[in-house]
Write a protein that holds these residues in place. Sequence first.
Motif, PDB file in Angstrom:
ATOM      1  N   LEU A 203       0.824  -1.206   0.000  1.00 51.11           N
ATOM      2  CA  LEU A 203       0.000   0.000   0.000  1.00 51.11           C
ATOM      3  C   LEU A 203       0.860   1.258   0.000  1.00 51.11           C
ATOM      4  CD1 LEU A 203      -2.720  -1.141   2.553  1.00 51.11           C
ATOM      5  CD2 LEU A 203      -3.109  -0.608   0.134  1.00 51.11           C
ATOM      6  N   LYS A 204       1.923   1.267   0.793  1.00 48.95           N
ATOM      7  CA  LYS A 204       2.793   2.439   0.848  1.00 48.95           C
ATOM      8  C   LYS A 204       3.549   2.658  -0.454  1.00 48.95           C
ATOM      9  CE  LYS A 204       3.404   2.643   5.848  1.00 48.95           C
ATOM     10  NZ  LYS A 204       4.311   2.416   6.997  1.00 48.95           N
ATOM     11  N   ASN A 205       3.656   1.589  -1.247  1.00 47.85           N
ATOM     12  CA  ASN A 205       4.295   1.700  -2.562  1.00 47.85           C
ATOM     13  C   ASN A 205       3.263   1.775  -3.685  1.00 47.85           C
ATOM     14  OD1 ASN A 205       7.436   1.380  -2.377  1.00 47.85           O
ATOM     15  ND2 ASN A 205       6.612  -0.041  -0.858  1.00 47.85           N
ATOM     16  N   ASP A 206       2.027   2.185  -3.318  1.00 43.22           N
ATOM     17  CA  ASP A 206       0.945   2.437  -4.280  1.00 43.22           C
ATOM     18  C   ASP A 206       0.519   1.210  -5.072  1.00 43.22           C
ATOM     19  OD1 ASP A 206       1.138   5.030  -3.409  1.00 43.22           O
ATOM     20  OD2 ASP A 206       2.283   5.747  -5.125  1.00 43.22           O
TER      21      ASP A 206
ATOM     22  N   ALA B 170      -5.018  -1.666   8.521  1.00 41.34           N
ATOM     23  CA  ALA B 170      -3.957  -1.366   7.549  1.00 41.34           C
ATOM     24  C   ALA B 170      -4.522  -1.299   6.136  1.00 41.34           C
ATOM     25  CB  ALA B 170      -2.854  -2.417   7.630  1.00 41.34           C
ATOM     26  N   MET B 171      -5.411  -2.248   5.805  1.00 44.76           N
ATOM     27  CA  MET B 171      -5.987  -2.281   4.459  1.00 44.76           C
ATOM     28  C   MET B 171      -6.924  -1.092   4.241  1.00 44.76           C
ATOM     29  SD  MET B 171      -5.699  -4.279   1.794  1.00 44.76           S
ATOM     30  CE  MET B 171      -6.022  -3.241   0.375  1.00 44.76           C
ATOM     31  N   ILE B 172      -7.759  -0.802   5.232  1.00 46.85           N
ATOM     32  CA  ILE B 172      -8.713   0.302   5.108  1.00 46.85           C
ATOM     33  C   ILE B 172      -7.989   1.648   5.040  1.00 46.85           C
ATOM     34  CG2 ILE B 172     -10.519   1.580   6.343  1.00 46.85           C
ATOM     35  CD1 ILE B 172     -11.532  -1.165   7.358  1.00 46.85           C
ATOM     36  N   SER B 173      -7.040   1.862   5.953  1.00 43.67           N
ATOM     37  CA  SER B 173      -6.307   3.136   5.959  1.00 43.67           C
ATOM     38  C   SER B 173      -5.448   3.292   4.715  1.00 43.67           C
ATOM     39  CB  SER B 173      -5.448   3.248   7.221  1.00 43.67           C
ATOM     40  OG  SER B 173      -4.465   2.240   7.251  1.00 43.67           O
TER      41      SER B 173
ATOM     42  N   ARG C 225      -5.516   6.397   2.194  1.00 41.55           N
ATOM     43  CA  ARG C 225      -4.294   7.134   1.873  1.00 41.55           C
ATOM     44  C   ARG C 225      -4.088   7.258   0.365  1.00 41.55           C
ATOM     45  NH1 ARG C 225      -1.242   4.346   4.970  1.00 41.55           N
ATOM     46  NH2 ARG C 225      -0.376   2.945   3.401  1.00 41.55           N
ATOM     47  N   LEU C 226      -4.527   6.239  -0.385  1.00 39.19           N
ATOM     48  CA  LEU C 226      -4.357   6.241  -1.839  1.00 39.19           C
ATOM     49  C   LEU C 226      -5.546   6.855  -2.570  1.00 39.19           C
ATOM     50  CD1 LEU C 226      -2.783   2.693  -2.323  1.00 39.19           C
ATOM     51  CD2 LEU C 226      -1.625   4.885  -2.465  1.00 39.19           C
ATOM     52  N   GLY C 227      -6.513   7.377  -1.801  1.00 35.99           N
ATOM     53  CA  GLY C 227      -7.666   8.006  -2.427  1.00 35.99           C
ATOM     54  C   GLY C 227      -8.713   7.027  -2.914  1.00 35.99           C
ATOM     55  N   LYS C 228      -8.628   5.773  -2.504  1.00 40.78           N
ATOM     56  CA  LYS C 228      -9.602   4.750  -2.889  1.00 40.78           C
ATOM     57  C   LYS C 228     -10.700   4.685  -1.816  1.00 40.78           C
ATOM     58  CE  LYS C 228      -7.011   3.690  -6.403  1.00 40.78           C
ATOM     59  NZ  LYS C 228      -7.426   3.988  -7.783  1.00 40.78           N
ATOM     60  N   TYR C 229     -11.440   5.771  -1.708  1.00 40.50           N
ATOM     61  CA  TYR C 229     -12.391   5.908  -0.606  1.00 40.50           C
ATOM     62  C   TYR C 229     -13.541   4.907  -0.709  1.00 40.50           C
ATOM     63  CZ  TYR C 229      -9.817  10.284  -0.630  1.00 40.50           C
ATOM     64  OH  TYR C 229      -8.810  11.211  -0.650  1.00 40.50           O
TER      65      TYR C 229
ATOM     66  N   ALA D 125     -12.518   9.339   7.693  1.00 42.65           N
ATOM     67  CA  ALA D 125     -11.805  10.154   6.701  1.00 42.65           C
ATOM     68  C   ALA D 125     -12.290   9.830   5.295  1.00 42.65           C
ATOM     69  CB  ALA D 125     -10.299   9.920   6.812  1.00 42.65           C
ATOM     70  N   ALA D 126     -12.587   8.535   5.036  1.00 45.29           N
ATOM     71  CA  ALA D 126     -13.120   8.139   3.732  1.00 45.29           C
ATOM     72  C   ALA D 126     -14.492   8.770   3.502  1.00 45.29           C
ATOM     73  CB  ALA D 126     -13.213   6.617   3.645  1.00 45.29           C
TER      74      ALA D 126
END
Length: 526
Positions: free
Chosen positions: A227-230, A252-255, A259-263, A290-291
């Motif tokens: 996820l941190k590597n998009d 981790a999966m939800i956040s 973070r990647l804008g996949k709300y 936040a989503a």
Amino acid sequence: MWLRKSHQGLKPMRITRQFSGISSATLNQMMRSSGGLTHLRHLFDEFPTSRNLVSWNILIAGYVRHGCIPTALHLFDEMRHRDIVTWNTLFSAFQNKQDYHSTFQYYRLLQSSGFRPNHYTFSIVITSFLVSSVDIILPQIHAQIVSLGYSSNAFVGSALIRGYTKLGDHSALCCVFRDILEKSVPVWNAFILGLMDLGLTLEAHRAFNRMPRRNVVSWTILIDGFLKNDQFQKARYIFDKMDEKNIISWTAMISGYVRLGKYFNALELFPVMIRSGTRPNQHTFSSILAACAKHSELLIGEQLHTSILKYGITDEIVVLTALVGMYAKCGNIDAAHRIFKTLPEKTLPSWNTIIGGFAMHGLARRAVNAFEEMTSGGIRPDQTTFVHVLSACGHGGEVLEGERIFVSMEKTYGIPAEKEHYACMVDLYGRAGLLDKALSFIKGMPLQADVVVWGALLGSCAVHSDSEFSSNAVEAVLKLENDNPAVYSLLSKIYGEKGVWSSVTYLKNKMKENNIKIHKAGSWIG
């Protein structure tokens, strides 16, 4: 030994047990509470001849545990004889306080005193240095570790892996991992985390597949790394393969989606988690709220608010702050403010959230009042606070208030203005129709104005249909981004309202020629 209670009118009471006869387990239990620590110090001072190395170390550890570092250091200086436990206790205190200067000072003192560091010493010291620049210190400590024969130790190796990850030294990272003889699951986890932090996702995945044993942390590190590597699709693929998921892996999966804008993906996954029987925590709720805020899902946000009440997570600052942000961004600023007022502790992030909410709704006076209340209450603003309150002043036409607050940034709080703050001031002047002042402000900036700053002026020119000042902004923006569609869009608006249709036609042809497409409306400064 005597305990005096003269304030109660009692005679001294004799304590029959000698200080030297108290077991280490009892001493350790005593120092866990502040009252026990005070009693322990009384025993320690009353019977100096009963002191031994264990009692010294336990007392120092007690003061460290309760955050009384100066007292612990004073006792350390009084000690005639120390052992490596004494030193490690101090190093742990410095690590917890992120005081790497003291770590370095006392590590040098340890070496000059003739003490031999052990594996625990090296692990703590390396971890302490991770908050500083380790490029020179880490290789020197590594050389000592090798010379003393600790390079195969798992604790030391894991700390070195984290250190070389921070340095971005892939080669050293792999060498350290190879030197560790017994590669436990935590060692593998540290190695995979390091590779992910360096962006080496394929190598990290291969290492994961080579692991003899895995735990839920191993899976979560791999998911979070993707996820941190998009690489959210790979992350979801690994996540779906997990046999046992805990709240950390779900969060981790939800956040990561958020973070990647996949709300939408985040909002879709949350009910799946609930159906699995996993209880959300404050971090899960913070991410999913936040989503909702980003996706303007007020109804879902209200349902989540009900769930928060149901689960009893009503005193968590991070959750309540997320609720404030959700209601503000979804259009219900009054609900946001009501929740804000119930916060048991108003932190800087929570103040920034409500001030940003007021700014978003154009409530300049309420934003300024909140800013004044925050600062008078002893909360020091940061750069984000000033972006929000200056933006609010711009939307509300509070020119003098905005100027006063802008000046106070550096004069009162010592915070240098960044380009975002200058863009807010340009927008402030521009919205008020003071285009000449906005242009002069840009020319007087100590920083090089960027697209956002010039764009704020151009946007104001479009609002006031001013073609004179817009030429300066257009020239500057096109030098920085010659294919920016917003420039052509705003110029077309200005020329159209002035009736200069030949210029409008020219701009449209230019856009077709350069394959420039108009995007949806947005703000230059957010």
